[in-house]
Every structure is written in C-alpha cells, then in structure tokens.
Design a protein around this motif. Structure first.
Motif, mmCIF file in Angstrom:
data_model
loop_
_atom_site.group_PDB
_atom_site.id
_atom_site.type_symbol
_atom_site.label_atom_id
_atom_site.label_comp_id
_atom_site.label_asym_id
_atom_site.label_seq_id
_atom_site.Cartn_x
_atom_site.Cartn_y
_atom_site.Cartn_z
ATOM 1 N N LEU A 233 0.826 -1.205 0.000
ATOM 2 C CA LEU A 233 0.000 0.000 0.000
ATOM 3 C C LEU A 233 0.864 1.261 0.000
ATOM 4 C CD1 LEU A 233 -2.721 -1.135 2.577
ATOM 5 C CD2 LEU A 233 -2.970 -0.959 0.103
ATOM 6 N N ARG A 234 1.960 1.217 0.725
ATOM 7 C CA ARG A 234 2.881 2.359 0.758
ATOM 8 C C ARG A 234 3.453 2.631 -0.628
ATOM 9 N NH1 ARG A 234 8.358 3.041 0.858
ATOM 10 N NH2 ARG A 234 9.170 4.835 2.048
ATOM 11 N N GLU A 240 1.566 6.652 -6.979
ATOM 12 C CA GLU A 240 0.410 7.392 -7.486
ATOM 13 C C GLU A 240 0.504 8.886 -7.204
ATOM 14 O OE1 GLU A 240 -3.347 7.971 -9.297
ATOM 15 O OE2 GLU A 240 -1.982 6.251 -9.315
ATOM 16 N N HIS A 241 0.996 9.250 -6.017
ATOM 17 C CA HIS A 241 0.906 10.651 -5.588
ATOM 18 C C HIS A 241 2.251 11.385 -5.546
ATOM 19 C CE1 HIS A 241 -3.341 10.347 -4.555
ATOM 20 N NE2 HIS A 241 -3.081 9.193 -3.957
ATOM 21 N N CYS A 242 3.331 10.704 -5.264
ATOM 22 C CA CYS A 242 4.629 11.398 -5.182
ATOM 23 C C CYS A 242 5.753 10.470 -5.658
ATOM 24 C CB CYS A 242 4.898 11.883 -3.759
ATOM 25 S SG CYS A 242 4.564 10.647 -2.482
ATOM 26 N N PRO A 243 5.773 10.137 -6.960
ATOM 27 C CA PRO A 243 6.798 9.219 -7.475
ATOM 28 C C PRO A 243 8.218 9.777 -7.386
ATOM 29 C CG PRO A 243 5.538 10.208 -9.264
ATOM 30 C CD PRO A 243 4.843 10.587 -8.005
ATOM 31 N N HIS A 244 8.336 11.104 -7.301
ATOM 32 C CA HIS A 244 9.654 11.726 -7.212
ATOM 33 C C HIS A 244 10.206 11.704 -5.788
ATOM 34 C CE1 HIS A 244 6.626 14.749 -6.270
ATOM 35 N NE2 HIS A 244 7.557 15.419 -5.621
ATOM 36 N N LEU A 245 9.448 11.170 -4.822
ATOM 37 C CA LEU A 245 9.893 11.083 -3.427
ATOM 38 C C LEU A 245 9.851 9.618 -2.965
ATOM 39 C CD1 LEU A 245 7.982 14.135 -1.870
ATOM 40 C CD2 LEU A 245 10.413 14.015 -2.456
ATOM 41 N N PHE A 248 9.466 8.977 0.777
ATOM 42 C CA PHE A 248 8.360 9.664 1.446
ATOM 43 C C PHE A 248 7.978 8.921 2.723
ATOM 44 C CE2 PHE A 248 3.740 10.084 2.091
ATOM 45 C CZ PHE A 248 3.644 11.465 2.235
ATOM 46 N N ASP A 249 7.816 9.665 3.829
ATOM 47 C CA ASP A 249 7.487 9.053 5.125
ATOM 48 C C ASP A 249 5.993 8.745 5.164
ATOM 49 O OD1 ASP A 249 7.249 8.219 7.739
ATOM 50 O OD2 ASP A 249 8.608 9.756 8.523
ATOM 51 N N PHE A 250 5.645 7.569 4.714
ATOM 52 C CA PHE A 250 4.241 7.158 4.645
ATOM 53 C C PHE A 250 3.648 6.986 6.040
ATOM 54 C CE2 PHE A 250 1.007 3.709 3.887
ATOM 55 C CZ PHE A 250 0.131 4.495 3.157
ATOM 56 N N HIS A 251 4.454 6.549 6.993
ATOM 57 C CA HIS A 251 3.983 6.366 8.371
ATOM 58 C C HIS A 251 3.576 7.695 9.000
ATOM 59 C CE1 HIS A 251 4.486 5.791 12.766
ATOM 60 N NE2 HIS A 251 3.932 4.612 12.510
ATOM 61 N N GLU A 252 4.395 8.725 8.775
ATOM 62 C CA GLU A 252 4.077 10.053 9.304
ATOM 63 C C GLU A 252 2.799 10.591 8.666
ATOM 64 O OE1 GLU A 252 4.442 13.342 11.711
ATOM 65 O OE2 GLU A 252 5.596 11.480 11.761
ATOM 66 N N TYR A 253 2.641 10.305 7.383
ATOM 67 C CA TYR A 253 1.432 10.738 6.675
ATOM 68 C C TYR A 253 0.181 10.091 7.279
ATOM 69 C CZ TYR A 253 -2.106 10.814 2.991
ATOM 70 O OH TYR A 253 -3.272 10.953 2.300
ATOM 71 N N ILE A 254 0.278 8.807 7.621
ATOM 72 C CA ILE A 254 -0.871 8.111 8.224
ATOM 73 C C ILE A 254 -1.209 8.726 9.573
ATOM 74 C CG2 ILE A 254 -1.679 5.910 9.160
ATOM 75 C CD1 ILE A 254 -0.114 4.485 7.033
ATOM 76 N N LEU A 255 -0.194 9.049 10.369
ATOM 77 C CA LEU A 255 -0.441 9.661 11.676
ATOM 78 C C LEU A 255 -1.121 11.024 11.522
ATOM 79 C CD1 LEU A 255 2.785 8.842 13.730
ATOM 80 C CD2 LEU A 255 0.465 8.019 14.158
ATOM 81 N N ARG A 256 -0.670 11.826 10.551
ATOM 82 C CA ARG A 256 -1.301 13.135 10.324
ATOM 83 C C ARG A 256 -2.755 12.953 9.866
ATOM 84 N NH1 ARG A 256 3.412 14.384 7.366
ATOM 85 N NH2 ARG A 256 2.130 14.468 5.459
ATOM 86 N N THR A 257 -2.968 11.955 9.033
ATOM 87 C CA THR A 257 -4.331 11.686 8.575
ATOM 88 C C THR A 257 -5.229 11.261 9.731
ATOM 89 O OG1 THR A 257 -3.445 10.966 6.440
ATOM 90 C CG2 THR A 257 -5.710 10.365 6.935
ATOM 91 N N LEU A 258 -4.678 10.459 10.649
ATOM 92 C CA LEU A 258 -5.442 10.062 11.832
ATOM 93 C C LEU A 258 -5.855 11.276 12.645
ATOM 94 C CD1 LEU A 258 -6.461 7.787 13.770
ATOM 95 C CD2 LEU A 258 -4.214 7.902 14.865
ATOM 96 N N GLU A 259 -4.955 12.233 12.807
ATOM 97 C CA GLU A 259 -5.269 13.448 13.559
ATOM 98 C C GLU A 259 -6.361 14.259 12.863
ATOM 99 O OE1 GLU A 259 -1.558 15.387 13.870
ATOM 100 O OE2 GLU A 259 -0.679 13.923 15.262
ATOM 101 N N ILE A 260 -6.288 14.344 11.528
ATOM 102 C CA ILE A 260 -7.310 15.085 10.778
ATOM 103 C C ILE A 260 -8.667 14.406 10.904
ATOM 104 C CG2 ILE A 260 -8.018 15.790 8.463
ATOM 105 C CD1 ILE A 260 -5.036 16.093 7.787
ATOM 106 N N ASP A 261 -8.677 13.086 10.832
ATOM 107 C CA ASP A 261 -9.940 12.351 10.970
ATOM 108 C C ASP A 261 -10.498 12.464 12.389
ATOM 109 O OD1 ASP A 261 -9.771 11.601 8.357
ATOM 110 O OD2 ASP A 261 -8.955 9.611 8.759
ATOM 111 N N PHE A 262 -9.599 12.532 13.370
ATOM 112 C CA PHE A 262 -10.040 12.674 14.763
ATOM 113 C C PHE A 262 -10.828 13.960 14.949
ATOM 114 C CE2 PHE A 262 -9.055 14.205 19.126
ATOM 115 C CZ PHE A 262 -9.760 13.236 19.820
#
Length: 388
Positions: A233-234, A240-245, A248-262
C-alpha cells in the motif's frame, strides 16, 4: 415558610460567596487547562489536534448553553399541566398500584406534590399532572452532562489506541527509509508484493463478489495490516501521488491523517442528538429497546471492517489484472458512493453509540440503582455490556 427559607433571599451571604467562588474557580481552571493544551499543540505544530480541541470547546459551549436553557426554563416547563391519562402513555417503567389502594395512593401523591412545589400543587388542584417535574429535569440535566463527558473520553481513547496501533508499523517504515531507492526493487521487496497479491487476489473463487465479501468478513477478526500489506500500500501510494519522493514518510502521513480524521469524530453532531431523542422516546417498558440497541453498533462495526478489508482485496485484484504494473493503485472508487467520508461518519456513530450505552448505564445505576426497572434484568444487562 419552607420555600422562603430555601430561597436566595434567606441564604447566608457566606454560603453564596463560597459556592460561587468554588464554581468560578473550577471553571477558570478548566478553561486555562484547555488554553494551555491548545498552546502546546500549536507549539508542536499539531494543527489537526488543535482544531479537534477547538471543536471540543464548541461542544462544551453547546453543553453549557443546554444547561443554562434547562435551568432558566425549568420553572416554566414545570408549570405545564397535562391530563393524567397522557402521563401514563409509553412509560419506561410499569406503575404497580393495587386497585383497592388507588384512592389512598392518590391522596398520598397529592400531599407529596403539594409539599414539593407550588407548580405541582396547581396541577393537582386542576385534576391534572405536571408535564415534567423539577426532579426529572434535574436528572435529565445530569444525563446530558454524563453523555458528553463519556463521549469525549471514548473519542480520546480511540485516538490514543489508534495512534499506538499505527506506531507499531514504525519499524517497517524505518527499514524502508534506511534502504536505498534501488534496493526497493530487490527480491525481498518483490516478495512482499507477491505475498500481498497471493493473499488478497489469487484464486478463482476470490473474484466472486459473495466469496470475496465472506473472506473479508472473517479476515478482519484475525488481525490488522501485515507487513506485506503495508509495503504494498505504501509503494502504491508513493507511485500514485509522489513518485519523485521514493523515501516519502508514509507512516508520518498516516499519523497526520489520523489526527485530521479525529477532528471529524470529536463532538456530537445534530443527527446524533436526534438519535438520543429517538432512543428516549422508544425506551418503553416491555420493548427492551436498550437491549436491542446494543446490537446496532456491533452490526455497523462488522460492516465497516468488512468493507475496509474488501477495499484492500479490490486493489490487489486490480493490481493483479494489470500484469505490466503490479503496483497497488489507491482510489476512492472502491468506497460507498466513491466517498470515504461515509466510513468516517459510521465510525463516528459507533463511538457515539458506545458512549451512549455506557453513559446511560452508569447514569441509571447512580440515579436509580442497579435494580431499577429501567436497568432491566441481569440477563439483558450482561450481553449488552459485553457487546459494548
């Protein structure tokens, strides 16, 4: 004279001053604590959590307004009188009055009401009963407060547990971050992609919708995301979204998404308040509404869990069909009506419903006792709490 002695005109000024001081002090301490927490979140650049805190403040303000409204209007509500036969419709507890003692009970009740308040006495003299007594309004006031507090605790607990679960994936992210970009095409990474497709997409029967849903239903009891799922999935997200990176810290992105959903699940929306009203309406003696309602969040939870597992299966099957590119491609098309936010609303409802169950249970227990008729029999209580 008893009512005059209990009024503010005949209450010692030191009592009024002490009570006001304690209430104001507690309110100021709570307000400053929330303010300091907000400053801390802003300092750590936790904007999503800060917005969630602001929403929590809005809910507390709404709760305060409800409390104020109940306090200001309680005398007006208690003056409303209705015919006795309407007061005996849809009761949560059955009135057990022997026919031979009805007159005696009426006289006792009349004396009790006369001594309770002038409003109750006026209704009794008119051959009617109160629409809502002051005691019932006070108990309803407490229930709304308990419900709001328990819901906030449930949401915060979900945030903490969800974050703890996601942090367990940190080691997988570190292993990928420490590898070179060209290393991610080596057999060890290809093995995880192959394993992901093998688990979720291989097999003729998996392509059948019924079988696929059944497998998804039973699989979400066994565990959460595996390492192969995470890596596949990572990689699909980065492609799909950032092939040039590639790092990319996918784990940090998930944590930020969790905070937004909260931020979206904190608080009680208008339709959830409407649900509370509907439940209070249907909590009639003999209907066992409190018991059957406990199955609702469980059913919704099973459907949501199955749907999320089925989405992973659909992405794996799509990747298998495109043999030239086995990368998983994330898409909103796999969600109901192409809207992932529906899942979030359902999770919000599950959290609120569980909060409602626990809050109502403890409110009844503390207000009326464990053997209250509203609490129902022990055979109904135990399954309800287990499911909650």
């Amino acid at each position: 004279m008893a009512e005059e002695a209990n009024s503010l005109e005949y209450t010692p000024t030191w009592v009024v001053a002490v009570v006001c001081f304690v209430i104001v002090l507690m309110s100021l301490l709570a307000e400053r604590a929330l303010h300091k927490l907000g400053k801390l979140l802003q300092k750590k650049k936790q904007e999503a959590l800060f917005q969630a805190l602001q929403k929590l403040k809005e809910e507390l303000m709404l709760l305060g307004f409800i409390s104020l409204l109940l306090t200001v209007t309680q005398n007006a509500i208690s003056r409303i009188c209705i015919p006795p036969h309407l007061a005996n419709v849809m009761l949560p507890c059955k009135k057990e009055i022997e026919s031979s003692n009805q007159e005696e009970h009426y006289q006792h009740n009349k004396r009790h009401l006369l001594s309770a308040s002038k409003n109750a006495a006026l209704c009794v003299h008119g051959g009617k009963v109160q629409l809502f007594s002051l005691e019932a309004l006070h108990q309803l006031h407490i229930f709304i407060f308990v419900l709001a507090v328990v819901h906030v605790i449930f949401c915060a607990s979900t945030m903490v547990l969800g974050g703890a679960r996601i942090r367990q994936w940190k080691t997988w992210e570190k292993s990928l971050q420490n590898s070179k970009p060209e290393d991610q095409t080596k057999p060890v990474h290809e093995h995880h992609h192959h394993l992901f497709l093998e688990i979720h997409a291989k097999g003729y029967w998996r392509k059948a919708a019924v079988v696929s849903w059944l497998i998804s239903f039973f699989k979400h009891f066994l565990g959460s995301i595996t390492k192969s799922d995470y890596i596949a999935l990572r990689q699909g997200f980065i492609t799909e979204h950032c092939p040039h990176l590639p790092h990319f810290d996918f784990h940090e992105y998930i944590l930020r998404t969790l905070e937004i959903d909260f931020k979206k699940i904190v608080g009680i929306s208008w339709y959830l308040w409407l649900f509370v009203v509907m439940f209070l309406l249907l909590n009639v003696e003999g209907w066992h509404t409190y018991f059957w309602l406990a199955f609702l969040p469980l059913g919704v939870l099973l459907v949501v869990g199955s749907k999320l597992e089925h989405i992973i299966t659909c992405m794996a099957q799509e990747a298998e069909v495109k043999m030239q590119n086995k990368e998983v491609k994330p898409s909103d098309a796999h969600f109901w009506f192409h809207k992932p936010v529906i899942i979030l609303h359902l999770i919000h409802f599950i959290l609120f419903q569980n909060s409602f169950e626990i809050a109502f249970f403890f409110w009844i227990w503390c207000t009326y006792g464990f053997r209250s008729c509203i609490m129902e029999k022990l055979g109904y209580i135990i399954p309800r709490l287990i499911m909650g």
